[in-house]
Scaffold this active site. Sequence first.
Site, PDB file in Angstrom:
ATOM      1  N   GLU A   1     -24.920  13.328  10.016  1.00 45.43           N
ATOM      2  CA  GLU A   1     -26.371  13.379  10.074  1.00 45.43           C
ATOM      3  C   GLU A   1     -27.026  12.191   9.358  1.00 45.43           C
ATOM      4  OE1 GLU A   1     -27.816  17.154   8.706  1.00 45.43           O
ATOM      5  OE2 GLU A   1     -26.925  18.250  10.390  1.00 45.43           O
TER       6      GLU A   1
ATOM      7  N   ASP B   1     -39.134  32.104   8.403  1.00 42.21           N
ATOM      8  CA  ASP B   1     -38.229  31.025   8.002  1.00 42.21           C
ATOM      9  C   ASP B   1     -38.757  29.668   8.470  1.00 42.21           C
ATOM     10  OD1 ASP B   1     -36.011  29.766   6.898  1.00 42.21           O
ATOM     11  OD2 ASP B   1     -34.707  30.168   8.609  1.00 42.21           O
TER      12      ASP B   1
ATOM     13  N   ARG C   1     -42.042  23.285  10.912  1.00 41.29           N
ATOM     14  CA  ARG C   1     -41.206  24.186  11.690  1.00 41.29           C
ATOM     15  C   ARG C   1     -42.031  25.244  12.412  1.00 41.29           C
ATOM     16  NH1 ARG C   1     -35.423  25.083   8.571  1.00 41.29           N
ATOM     17  NH2 ARG C   1     -35.379  27.162   9.454  1.00 41.29           N
TER      18      ARG C   1
ATOM     19  N   ASN D   1     -36.827  20.588  13.151  1.00 37.11           N
ATOM     20  CA  ASN D   1     -36.036  20.878  11.967  1.00 37.11           C
ATOM     21  C   ASN D   1     -35.998  19.628  11.101  1.00 37.11           C
ATOM     22  OD1 ASN D   1     -33.219  21.722  10.503  1.00 37.11           O
ATOM     23  ND2 ASN D   1     -34.318  23.517  11.275  1.00 37.11           N
TER      24      ASN D   1
END
Length: 589
Positions: A100, A328, A351, A424
């Site tokens: 990543e 979340d 998000r 994200n």
Amino acid sequence: MTTSRTARRILAATSLAALAAGALSLPPALAAEGGVTQERLLNADNEEGNWIQHHKNFAGHRFSTLTQINKDNVKGLKVAWTMALGGIESGGIWSHGGLEGTPIVENGMMFVTDGWGSVYKIDTRGGEGKLLWKMDPKTDREWAGAVACCGVNNRGVALWGDLVVSHTLDGRLIATNKETGQVAWQRQVADPDKGETITGAPLIVKGMAISGVGGAEYGIRGWIAATDLKTEKEVWRTHTIPGKGEPGYETWKGNNNAAVSGGGSTWVTGTYDPDTDTIVWGTGNPGPDWDNAYRPGDNLYTDSTLALDATTGKIKWHFQHTPNDPYDYDSVSENLLVDAGGRKLAIEADRNGHAYAVDRTNGQFVWATPFVKKVTWTKGINPDTGKPFEYDPNKDVQRYNPAATPSAENKTADFCPGNMGGKNWPPTAYNPNLQYWYIPVIESCNRVTHEAMTQANLKPREFFTGGGPTNPFRITGSVTAIDVKTGKVAGKHETQFPLLGGMLATPDLVFTGEPGGGVMALDAKSLEKLWEFRTGSGVNAPPMTFTVDGKQYVAILVGLGGAWDKWFIDSTPELKNIQTGSMLYVFAL
């Protein structure tokens, strides 16, 4: 973590790096002379062919002025060279690591990391890649992997003086000699005994390494910490969940003492405004994730943009996106610092599916707009307050759209975007010429089953989430462009799969990759696809560009990791056949 365990790790990493360098010791660094300095970091955009910051510049733009590769010739882009890396070993609950990171390049020397935090120095001169050294930190894979909620990941390094500065999943900050690959020193910053991990690249500000932390799913209390790279000591640590007597503590109500396990992790690299000496950083979800009745109140400073005094770490202002979040919906994403409409803005793709702009001098809300195709958790954002229309400041437990909110009364709820978010961690990019902001989008919905939490559920190194997701809905993606002058969507390029790797902008192009293995270039204005290369493995990292020997290259790490193939693969069944890997691709004309 025990002292003996830490000592063994330090000895192992130091010994391996010393062996790689052919030396046994190196005096503690650091003099910044002749290396990367604050002045160079402040003027990183002037080093057109280098990429010496994680986000390219302090403002987080990920924009390069290089134009050798442009929309007229990008169809001729081909693989210049590749290099196989390590870091795909299993550990804890994870079958493999992923890639990543953003490569860092200084004068032809590239520094990249693999999922387990090994650092590689690669000589890119001569049109090929030559590995000069590898520093393996010898992370305890079972110990660290068992508390990594969302994959074995490392997002890259930073440079300061003659050091390469990096993090490890088990919570260390490591300073490696740039020339030899030998560890100069390291210190424990996070504590995996509590469920804390570190996956982000450091941000270097005035000789300090700024570290964030992961672990909100394990009931941690989030923080941002600064380490002096000369003295090797901590300068300040600011918790994102206030303690007793601190402003914001009153937003944690009820009988559960919920603030001690409040979450608010900070696992993506922030940005810095030198004009006001302000660090701007996003914070993650409150814990437990889906049982917001356990933690009545707005739950500051979760799901927020925080502005910190870089010298002291003191919070200057905050803006919260989803108070008492039951979905979340982290706000951990990077905040890009842009000037538009006569205002100094911090912009963040949340998000919760909305892109936000706030005045970066005081945190005042400016605008918000949805950047995903489908939002069901709220009917929209109030243009006067910046809060969801359903938000009621007189209620301690928010329900927003009750039918889409997991709760004791609604045990199973479907909501959009899903809990991976409309975006994200993968970074956005900004073209200051067009004033277009490019967002890697997850077009998603998912289903969450609620579970009521008690204090007895809170145990170190164990999930503390208040339920869990399933994924019966197809998930796709897009590149969405926002015109920051208006705060409106300017274009959308649909993709078969969610975008999990991030963006790079150049004057007339936008580059990105997707988990099906494609790396592509789009027209910066129209978002028309102009070029694509199939890598054969999933892309979970952002591209970057640099020059060496007068020639422009585009580089990207390829190897799908992260949380997708463990928690969300059922929503993209075609990705079940994508093989793991660990490869650096470098393209040129």
